[in-house]
Design a protein around this motif. Sequence first.
Motif, short mmCIF file in Angstrom:
data_model
loop_
_atom_site.label_atom_id
_atom_site.label_comp_id
_atom_site.label_asym_id
_atom_site.label_seq_id
_atom_site.Cartn_x
_atom_site.Cartn_y
_atom_site.Cartn_z
N THR A 1 -81.81 31.56 -72.90
CA THR A 1 -82.76 30.80 -72.75
C THR A 1 -82.99 29.96 -73.93
OG1 THR A 1 -83.95 32.11 -70.94
CG2 THR A 1 -85.01 30.06 -71.87
N TYR A 2 -83.29 30.72 -75.01
CA TYR A 2 -83.78 30.04 -76.46
C TYR A 2 -82.70 30.02 -77.44
CZ TYR A 2 -88.49 30.55 -74.39
OH TYR A 2 -89.44 30.40 -73.24
N GLY A 3 -81.64 30.75 -77.28
CA GLY A 3 -80.68 30.68 -78.10
C GLY A 3 -80.63 32.30 -78.82
N SER A 4 -79.44 32.49 -79.61
CA SER A 4 -79.27 33.60 -80.07
C SER A 4 -80.06 34.04 -81.27
CB SER A 4 -77.68 34.09 -80.55
OG SER A 4 -77.20 33.01 -81.42
N ALA A 5 -80.71 32.90 -82.00
CA ALA A 5 -81.29 33.00 -83.31
C ALA A 5 -82.85 33.66 -82.65
CB ALA A 5 -81.68 31.81 -83.84
N PHE A 6 -83.14 33.26 -81.66
CA PHE A 6 -84.56 33.61 -81.21
C PHE A 6 -84.49 35.32 -80.93
CE2 PHE A 6 -88.08 34.32 -78.00
CZ PHE A 6 -89.04 33.97 -78.77
N SER A 7 -83.58 35.81 -80.33
CA SER A 7 -83.51 37.33 -80.02
C SER A 7 -83.25 38.10 -81.39
CB SER A 7 -82.40 37.46 -79.09
OG SER A 7 -81.15 37.30 -79.59
N LEU A 8 -82.61 37.24 -82.40
CA LEU A 8 -82.34 37.88 -83.53
C LEU A 8 -83.60 37.92 -84.43
CD1 LEU A 8 -78.95 36.50 -84.71
CD2 LEU A 8 -79.47 38.81 -83.94
N LYS A 9 -84.36 37.07 -84.35
CA LYS A 9 -85.67 36.83 -85.25
C LYS A 9 -86.72 37.81 -84.58
CE LYS A 9 -89.59 33.91 -85.94
NZ LYS A 9 -90.63 34.92 -85.49
N MET A 10 -86.60 38.07 -83.18
CA MET A 10 -87.64 39.09 -82.45
C MET A 10 -87.25 40.54 -82.99
SD MET A 10 -88.33 37.86 -78.63
CE MET A 10 -89.39 39.24 -78.44
N ASP A 11 -85.77 40.75 -83.12
CA ASP A 11 -85.22 42.18 -83.45
C ASP A 11 -85.63 42.30 -84.86
OD1 ASP A 11 -84.32 42.75 -81.10
OD2 ASP A 11 -82.22 42.14 -81.76
N LEU A 12 -85.68 41.33 -85.82
CA LEU A 12 -86.16 41.40 -87.25
C LEU A 12 -87.63 41.63 -87.50
CD1 LEU A 12 -85.35 41.16 -90.30
CD2 LEU A 12 -85.72 38.91 -89.95
N ASP A 13 -88.37 40.86 -86.61
CA ASP A 13 -89.81 41.23 -86.39
C ASP A 13 -90.17 42.37 -85.82
OD1 ASP A 13 -90.29 38.74 -87.29
OD2 ASP A 13 -90.63 37.78 -85.26
N ARG A 14 -89.56 43.11 -85.05
CA ARG A 14 -89.59 44.38 -84.26
C ARG A 14 -89.37 45.48 -85.52
NH1 ARG A 14 -86.80 44.02 -80.07
NH2 ARG A 14 -88.43 43.72 -78.60
N GLN A 15 -88.32 45.16 -86.22
CA GLN A 15 -87.89 46.50 -87.51
C GLN A 15 -88.83 46.34 -88.51
OE1 GLN A 15 -84.14 45.05 -88.74
NE2 GLN A 15 -82.91 45.76 -86.97
N ASP B 1 -82.85 45.60 -72.92
CA ASP B 1 -81.81 44.94 -73.22
C ASP B 1 -81.29 43.63 -72.21
OD1 ASP B 1 -80.79 46.56 -75.22
OD2 ASP B 1 -79.40 47.89 -73.68
N ILE B 2 -81.74 43.78 -70.95
CA ILE B 2 -81.86 42.43 -70.17
C ILE B 2 -82.60 41.52 -70.65
CG2 ILE B 2 -82.41 41.84 -67.83
CD1 ILE B 2 -81.35 44.52 -66.77
N ASN B 3 -84.01 41.85 -71.07
CA ASN B 3 -84.77 40.87 -71.46
C ASN B 3 -84.40 40.05 -72.85
OD1 ASN B 3 -86.72 41.50 -69.45
ND2 ASN B 3 -87.90 42.96 -70.77
N ARG B 4 -83.60 40.99 -73.62
CA ARG B 4 -83.03 40.34 -75.09
C ARG B 4 -81.91 39.24 -74.57
NH1 ARG B 4 -81.89 44.59 -77.18
NH2 ARG B 4 -83.80 44.96 -78.35
N LYS B 5 -81.12 39.60 -73.42
CA LYS B 5 -80.38 38.68 -73.03
C LYS B 5 -80.80 37.68 -72.29
CE LYS B 5 -76.38 42.08 -72.72
NZ LYS B 5 -75.55 42.97 -71.57
N ILE B 6 -81.75 37.66 -71.90
CA ILE B 6 -82.36 36.53 -71.09
C ILE B 6 -82.98 35.60 -72.00
CG2 ILE B 6 -84.26 35.86 -69.63
CD1 ILE B 6 -83.93 38.30 -67.80
N LEU B 7 -83.51 36.01 -72.99
CA LEU B 7 -84.11 35.35 -74.13
C LEU B 7 -83.13 34.72 -74.85
CD1 LEU B 7 -87.20 37.68 -75.20
CD2 LEU B 7 -87.31 35.30 -74.31
N ALA B 8 -81.90 35.43 -75.01
CA ALA B 8 -80.82 34.82 -75.78
C ALA B 8 -80.31 33.49 -74.97
CB ALA B 8 -79.86 35.82 -76.39
#
Length: 141
Positions: free
Chosen positions: A58-72, A49-56
């Motif tokens: 740093t790179y914006g919320s779309a990047f963390s959403l894209k990573m979650d979609l790729d993970r799924q 969760d901390i890493n996801r917040k750091i990425l959001a």
Amino acid sequence: MEAPKTIAHEIGGLQNDALRFGLNGVKSDIVGSHPIETACQSAIKRQEDINRKILANTYGSAFSLKMDLDRQILSRFQRPPGVIPSSMLGFEAITGALDDFCFEDYLNDPRESETFRPVDMHHGMEVRLGLSKGPVCPSFM
């Protein structure tokens, strides 16, 4: 005209099928996981969760959403149950599990154990398609 009568049934029977899954132990039903194991799992979840917040941040919320979609997407990709297991290499790469050194890396793969029961491919496909209940492989109980 009468409506045709249907009989409700389950293909594959219950999960307590001793012929298919072997005898069940009572200890696993009573005793939960070890407190250290739950603490490690919660620490891993908290770090993700901390890493996801750091990425959001740093790179914006779309990047963390894209990573979650790729993970799924990568977590759903599997081979049919059988002789060759799913390696899940893409999922391990995106989650960082390739960097972890687990017991399979230096001891042995649990599937190579002499107590491991092979997967019944027909039952595994029935479970995957929702036609039967129970674990895909009796060794995963």
